[in-house]
Scaffold this active site. Structure first.
Site, PDB file in Angstrom:
ATOM      1  N   CYS A  42      -0.127   5.440   0.012  1.00  0.00           N
ATOM      2  CA  CYS A  42       0.349   4.050  -0.077  1.00  0.00           C
ATOM      3  C   CYS A  42      -0.364   3.159   0.942  1.00  0.00           C
ATOM      4  CB  CYS A  42       1.856   4.038   0.156  1.00  0.00           C
ATOM      5  SG  CYS A  42       2.549   2.401   0.473  1.00  0.00           S
ATOM      6  N   THR A  59      11.187   2.220  -1.452  1.00  0.00           N
ATOM      7  CA  THR A  59       9.775   2.169  -1.118  1.00  0.00           C
ATOM      8  C   THR A  59       9.509   2.738   0.270  1.00  0.00           C
ATOM      9  OG1 THR A  59      10.044  -0.072  -0.235  1.00  0.00           O
ATOM     10  CG2 THR A  59       9.425   0.130  -2.563  1.00  0.00           C
ATOM     11  N   TYR A  94      -2.869  -3.826  -8.319  1.00  0.00           N
ATOM     12  CA  TYR A  94      -1.743  -3.220  -9.022  1.00  0.00           C
ATOM     13  C   TYR A  94      -1.471  -3.953 -10.335  1.00  0.00           C
ATOM     14  CZ  TYR A  94      -0.351   0.006  -5.323  1.00  0.00           C
ATOM     15  OH  TYR A  94      -0.318   1.046  -4.432  1.00  0.00           O
TER      16      TYR A  94
END
Length: 309
Positions: free
Chosen positions: A56, A121, A179
């Site tokens: 990430c 997240t 994204y």
């Protein structure tokens, strides 16, 4: 993708896709961190943990800030990753206590807010002593680490507004736009996102024409944000996320910028290309049904071409 609904995990729930377009959902948690609380808690090893994923980019920014702030000995990293079953799972091993209780990242959220609704997240800054998430905002976590560190100043007061503005520009035009391109289910949305990505890269290339970093010779929060996206670009964004117009290595100044940070002390150790490839090809996007993981591009990250002697 899955998310928590009133404190219960729902594998089918997903509010990030709207009419074939990807829209990142804002956090439902309070994200700011009390500096005095953080300073005191960070002195007691075993109280605070950074829960992060090596795949990430937002986690990566927080990890780099932790490393540069020389706080890693007191605020240890617990890695999350692997297949996304109930979202991010914690990887085996690591320093976190109560591993029999916490196996999925969403459990940290419901420990903090029992009826939490939203995505679970990373990164999160976890207070193990009080079983609560102090923040799940990478920006606030990075600023907090910077604020209590005696060794770095990643957001000088006189540049703070300009740094914030540039970080937002990088987020909208690049870090989130890749994204949008990679997860898009509509051609027009994909095309617009890709145009945005490369328009932003073109402008950042020009910005670096007369400077080492985005604001001159000193590393700032904006540089870390940009690096965390660029170091992934040729590995997953130009391939799996279909940002195929150019590669990072086609931008001489951005490529030099990314290598320069990669080669700084302790930074290379924060980059795990195997985990990046696995995280994206297996977990991000629904256009790889066979679960094939693309090979790592042949890139010379040790090259000093273009560096001033």
């Amino acid at each position: 993708m899955g998310m928590l609904i009133d404190g219960k995990w729902d594998d089918a729930a997903d509010r990030s896709m709207v009419s074939g377009t990807y829209r990142r959902e804002l956090s439902a948690l309070a994200t700011s961190i009390d500096a005095n609380l953080l300073l005191e808690a960070s002195k007691a090893k075993g109280q605070l943990f950074l829960i992060a994923s090596a795949s990430c980019p937002w986690s990566h920014g927080a990890v780099i800030a932790l490393v540069l702030a020389r706080l890693k000995n007191n605020i240890e990293i617990q890695w999350a990753g692997g297949p996304r079953r109930e979202g991010y799972g914690l990887l085996p091993g690591g320093p976190l206590p109560n591993r029999s209780v916490f196996q999925h990242v969403h459990q940290f959220y419901t420990s903090t807010v029992a009826k939490y609704t939203g995505r679970s997240t990373v990164p999160i800054l976890w207070d193990a002593a009080n079983s609560k998430v102090l923040s799940n905002s990478s920006a606030d976590i990075m600023l907090a680490f910077d604020g209590i560190s005696p060794t770095i100043d990643l957001c000088p007061t006189e540049l703070a507004d300009d740094i914030d503005s540039l970080i937002q520009y990088i987020f909208d035009g690049l870090s989130n736009a890749v994204y949008r391109a990679g997860k898009s289910q509509r051609q027009d949305e994909y095309d617009e996102a890709v145009d945005t990505v490369f328009g932003t890269l073109d402008e950042l290339e020009v910005r670096l024409g007369d400077r080492t970093f985005l604001f001159g010779n000193d590393l700032t929060m904006a540089d870390i944000r940009l690096f965390a996206t660029l170091v992934r670009f040729d590995t997953v964004y130009a391939t799996h996320f279909r940002c195929t117009r150019k590669r990072l290595v086609d931008y001489p100044l951005l490529w030099r910028f990314t290598r320069r940070i990669f080669q700084m002390p302790d930074i290379q150790q924060t980059v795990d290309f195997d985990e990046i490839r696995y995280g994206y090809y297996i977990n991000d996007g629904d256009h790889n049904p066979s679960g094939i993981i693309g090979q790592q591009p042949e890139i010379d990250w040790s090259s000093k071409e273009g560096f001033s002697e």
